[in-house]
Design an enzyme around this catalytic site. Structure first.
Site, PDB file in Angstrom:
ATOM      1  N   SER A  96       0.835  -1.198   0.000  1.00 48.54           N
ATOM      2  CA  SER A  96       0.000   0.000   0.000  1.00 48.54           C
ATOM      3  C   SER A  96       0.874   1.255   0.000  1.00 48.54           C
ATOM      4  O   SER A  96       1.637   1.475  -0.938  1.00 48.54           O
ATOM      5  CB  SER A  96      -0.960  -0.044   1.197  1.00 48.54           C
ATOM      6  OG  SER A  96      -2.005   0.890   1.044  1.00 48.54           O
ATOM      7  N   ASP A 220      -9.949  -5.243  -4.592  1.00 45.24           N
ATOM      8  CA  ASP A 220      -9.416  -4.172  -3.751  1.00 45.24           C
ATOM      9  C   ASP A 220     -10.249  -2.903  -3.935  1.00 45.24           C
ATOM     10  O   ASP A 220     -10.404  -2.404  -5.056  1.00 45.24           O
ATOM     11  CB  ASP A 220      -7.960  -3.912  -4.144  1.00 45.24           C
ATOM     12  CG  ASP A 220      -7.213  -3.026  -3.170  1.00 45.24           C
ATOM     13  OD1 ASP A 220      -7.859  -2.269  -2.425  1.00 45.24           O
ATOM     14  OD2 ASP A 220      -5.974  -3.088  -3.173  1.00 45.24           O
ATOM     15  N   HIS A 248      -8.054  -5.347  -0.343  1.00 46.28           N
ATOM     16  CA  HIS A 248      -6.770  -4.647  -0.312  1.00 46.28           C
ATOM     17  C   HIS A 248      -5.673  -5.501   0.329  1.00 46.28           C
ATOM     18  O   HIS A 248      -4.579  -5.626  -0.211  1.00 46.28           O
ATOM     19  CB  HIS A 248      -6.946  -3.336   0.450  1.00 46.28           C
ATOM     20  CG  HIS A 248      -5.751  -2.448   0.418  1.00 46.28           C
ATOM     21  ND1 HIS A 248      -5.079  -2.146  -0.746  1.00 46.28           N
ATOM     22  CD2 HIS A 248      -5.100  -1.781   1.420  1.00 46.28           C
ATOM     23  CE1 HIS A 248      -4.074  -1.324  -0.476  1.00 46.28           C
ATOM     24  NE2 HIS A 248      -4.061  -1.102   0.827  1.00 46.28           N
TER      25      HIS A 248
END
Length: 279
Positions: A96, A220, A248
């Site tokens: 991320s 996601d 995610h």
């Protein structure tokens, strides 16, 4: 074992360093800490690899200066840790926001020491939409999250966590992740989110030439699949591993696939002597 490394005067980052063998440096997502890789911190040393987890400034156990949460500074922090530990050939894994910092590190520091790159649900090429980039989160939504952080940070984290995984986690897991996220300082949380909103990595990606694997949850809702497709198109020779039943955080939605895929990459790339995987 845990240690603190000074990355600039009066700013120290916490680093967890476990095991021996080929090093794998983990960069965590917003607003968690390296403890989100708890399973990997046990799994890798068991399989003959060295786990190195870095808490970004403002997060986890690291110091939290008032300023300097842009991608350049955070990439410089990573390099300071790499140099202090004397790493010359390692795998870099960014999740991320950590994926975004990994990309900037690769470009800004000319892939310094990196043998292989893994981008997992990376916030790249951009986290937010712009006139020239239609994918990602509308910047106004990020502004709303920043406002929510000022108003009620625990509630903001709870709302964000609801989109973190595809599968409904246990109440205990939700409480654990909230605890990790609340270890960050409020200003670190906000300043890093401003960088996620404003930074652009499109020109950085073409500077990456090491073998790169992209791990991406197909469902996601935070860093949508289109971001991974755009990233793959901009990194020559990169490959993608699709996590069909993941949101995610594919490392939590499909942990066996995540861990097996990571170990397979490491064994293929580092020539580890271990005869098999220990899961």
């Amino acid at each position: 074992m845990g240690t603190y490394i000074e990355v600039e005067p009066n700013v120290r980052l916490y680093v967890e360093d476990l095991g021996q063998g080929h090093p794998v440096v983990f960069l965590h997502g917003w607003p968690a800490s390296q403890r989100m890789f708890e399973t990997q911190s046990v799994l890798l040393p068991k399989n003959g690899y060295r786990y190195i987890g870095i808490d970004f400034r403002g997060f986890g156990k690291s110091d939290s200066p008032w300023e300097s949460y842009d991608y350049d500074r955070m990439a410089d922090d990573v390099k300071a840790v790499v140099d202090k530990l004397g790493l010359s050939s390692f795998t870099l894994l960014g999740f991320s926001m950590g994926g975004a910092i990994a990309v900037r590190y690769m470009s800004r520091h000319r892939q310094h020491g990196v043998e292989r790159l893994v981008l997992a649900g990376a916030a790249a090429p951009r986290f937010t939409q712009s006139e020239s980039f239609p994918y990602g989160t509308p910047p106004e939504k990020v502004d709303e999250m920043i406002d929510d952080t000022y108003r009620d940070r625990p509630a903001m984290i709870s709302d964000f966590g609801a989109k973190f995984t595809l599968k409904k986690p246990s109440p205990s897991f939700e409480a654990y992740m909230s605890m990790l996220c609340l270890e960050a300082t409020a200003h670190g949380t906000i300043r890093a989110m401003e960088s996620l909103r404003d930074e652009d990595l499109r020109h950085d990606l073409s500077n990456i030439s090491v073998p790169t694997s992209i791990f991406q949850g197909v469902k996601d809702e935070i860093c949508p699949f289109e971001l991974a497709e755009e990233t793959k198109a901009r990194i020559h020779g990169s490959t993608m591993i699709r996590f069909e039943e993941s949101g995610h955080a594919m490392l939590y939605d499909e942990p066996a696939l995540f861990n097996e895929s990571l170990l397979d990459l490491l064994r293929a790339g580092s020539g580890a002597a271990a005869a098999g995987r220990v899961l």
